[in-house]
Enzyme design. Structure first.
Site, short mmCIF file in Angstrom:
data_model
loop_
_atom_site.label_atom_id
_atom_site.label_comp_id
_atom_site.label_asym_id
_atom_site.label_seq_id
_atom_site.Cartn_x
_atom_site.Cartn_y
_atom_site.Cartn_z
N TYR A 1 1.71 -6.90 -1.86
CA TYR A 1 1.06 -5.72 -1.30
C TYR A 1 -0.16 -5.29 -2.13
O TYR A 1 -0.09 -5.18 -3.35
CB TYR A 1 2.05 -4.54 -1.23
CG TYR A 1 1.37 -3.24 -0.82
CD1 TYR A 1 1.00 -3.03 0.50
CD2 TYR A 1 1.07 -2.26 -1.76
CE1 TYR A 1 0.34 -1.87 0.89
CE2 TYR A 1 0.42 -1.09 -1.38
CZ TYR A 1 0.06 -0.90 -0.06
OH TYR A 1 -0.59 0.24 0.31
N GLY B 1 -1.16 0.50 3.31
CA GLY B 1 -0.46 1.39 4.22
C GLY B 1 0.12 0.62 5.39
O GLY B 1 0.85 -0.36 5.21
#
Length: 499
Positions: A52, A59
């Protein structure tokens, strides 16, 4: 010189950096951790791992994979798109605090940035280059994304900074100083903005101001105690020891010290049997506010040394975990608590002001006026204090009970901690003005009684105040006096009379 290592930053050190302009440097061991963490990020990029914020979007876009050749562009887009702050800028001192706190967090070595990022943050601190950061726009979870993006912009040579007392475009200052803007590499943009450093910076400044103000409130309350010929028996140590709260005991002891040698205080039954609560309960109420300050200090010093970005890199890349340390709930609660503790100092102060000016509650001239009727004296000062404490009641509404989902419901619970911190700082400014009004009224009351009868420390405190504002011999524009005392209390005043 304050050494940052990600583990030992204190409020006392922050006070030196923010208000005494101490410079900062990094610990060598901490920088070694940073180097190891950065190597892990570079390996992730080279190996094409799915992590990530390094090789994915952000998000709700966390499932969108980013080609290796675009990971640096990703970081620049992140900063530009997230720089959505609006409204008035935070003060320069808060911008300085944000730089220090961000550098300290990155020095923990769990964020994967290059050393140059931290070095640039510290260079800004030492050169007095402070980011212009809009106050509004943070939800306080996923970190202070909007405010910290405005900080990050300045590292790229964009946005605005405060420099030598002026607000200027960052590129102008960097060119003048010969500093080359940075280009962000993989993970670095996210590491700069994913954290709680805006709310914590505001909280640090608010706490330092609140602590000083709480001491000053005791000196002002003690002068009022003399002006109203308060019953000193209520300050007896035994009364407070049997309650058991250390803070209450300490406030009572400090007030006794301030009043030592006073010929204006009275004893039980001498003029009356009991005082009103706003005098009799000063140690209990002020002491409770000190309990709040103790709680807030503990939480801030934890957060100041916390790793709050995402993802976090452990064991030189053996574990890379997406978590939620950016969630500001602990600071949101602390700031809401600070609001209550400080608002009460103003509430009880305003009640003491009323007792000083109301002729039905004392034997002083009505409204402390030199010529009652022809001159209004302190009448409208009490109005002003009442307005400020009423405004504080609105600001004291907890921000932390609110939450609005964001990022297509991926980020479905947020802290609103930055709103809580901003409101706490506003309340403290209001409290300072209320106390300034009490100080003006207390000085006037003691003059009617006879300053020479006051305690030696209170005579010094009265003399200090009269060096800022003159005695009220006729009505004048009291707004100027209130602001003069307020300014002295914030920037120049001692924390406790006699120190």
């Amino acid at each position: 010189m304050i050494i940052l290592n990600g583990q030992s930053l204190t409020l006392e050190k922050m006070k030196a950096i923010l208000f005494d302009k101490e410079e900062v440097t990094s610990c060598k061991d901490a920088m070694q951790r940073v180097v190891g963490s950065r190597a892990a990020v570079e390996n992730i990029v080279l190996d094409g791992e799915v992590v990530y914020g390094i090789t994915t979007g952000f998000g709700k876009f966390s499932d969108v994979l980013i080609p290796v050749e675009e990971t640096e562009i990703l970081q620049k887009h992140l900063i530009h798109s997230h720089a959505c702050g609006v409204g008035e800028a935070f003060s320069e001192v808060i911008g300085r605090a944000m730089l220090v706190l961000r550098a300290n967090a990155l020095l923990k070595g769990f964020s994967g940035v290059r050393p140059v990022i931290i070095e640039r943050l510290m260079e800004y601190v030492n050169e007095g280059i402070h980011p212009v950061v809009p106050q509004q726009g943070s939800l306080g979870a996923s970190g202070d994304l909007a405010p910290l993006s405005h900080l990050a912009l300045t590292l790229l040579g964009e946005g605005e900074v405060f420099y030598q007392g002026e607000k200027v475009h960052t590129s102008v200052v960097l060119a003048k100083k010969g500093i080359v803007p940075l280009e962000l590499k993989a993970k670095e943009g996210l590491a700069l903005i994913n954290g709680t450093q805006a709310m914590t910076a505001v909280g640090v400044v608010a706490y330092l101001e609140a602590e000083k103000l709480a001491f000053q409130a005791e000196s002002i309350a003690a002068l009022t105690f003399e002006g109203l010929e308060g019953i000193v028996d209520a300050l007896d140590e035994d009364v407070h020891l049997v309650r058991g709260y250390p803070e209450q005991v300490e406030v009572a002891a400090r007030i006794r010290t301030l009043l030592h040698g006073s010929k204006l205080v009275t004893r039980q039954g001498q003029k009356r049997v009991q005082d009103a609560y706003s005098l009799r309960c000063i140690p209990q109420v002020h002491g409770a506010s000190w309990q709040v300050l103790g709680y807030v200090k503990e939480k801030l010093e934890i957060e100041m040394n916390a790793a709050t970005d995402n993802p976090l890199i452990f064991g030189d890349g053996e574990k890379v975990i997406s978590g939620g340390n950016f969630h500001g709930q602990p600071i949101a609660f602390a700031m809401d608590f600070l609001k209550l503790g400080m608002a009460e100092l103003a509430n009880i102060s305003e009640r003491r002001i009323e007792r000083l000016v109301n002729p039905q509650l004392n034997d002083l001239p009505p409204f402390l006026s030199a010529k009652p009727g022809l001159q209004s004296g302190a009448m409208i000062m009490q109005y002003c204090a009442a307005s400020l404490v009423s405004e504080n009641k609105t600001l004291a509404h907890p921000a932390s009970v609110d939450s609005i989902p964001s990022s297509a419901n991926q980020e479905d619970h947020v802290s609103m901690g930055t709103i809580g911190a901003r409101h706490a700082h506003q309340i403290i400014a209001n409290v300072r003005r209320v106390l300034a009004i009490e100080w003006m009224c207390a000085m006037q009351a003691v003059e009617y009684r006879g300053v020479h009868l006051a305690a030696p420390l209170m005579q010094k405190w009265h003399h200090e105040g009269r060096g800022i504002v003159p005695s009220i011999i006729e009505d004048r524009i009291f707004s100027k006096d209130i602001e003069a005392l307020t300014e002295w209390m914030q920037y120049r005043g001692s924390v406790l009379c006699g120190t």
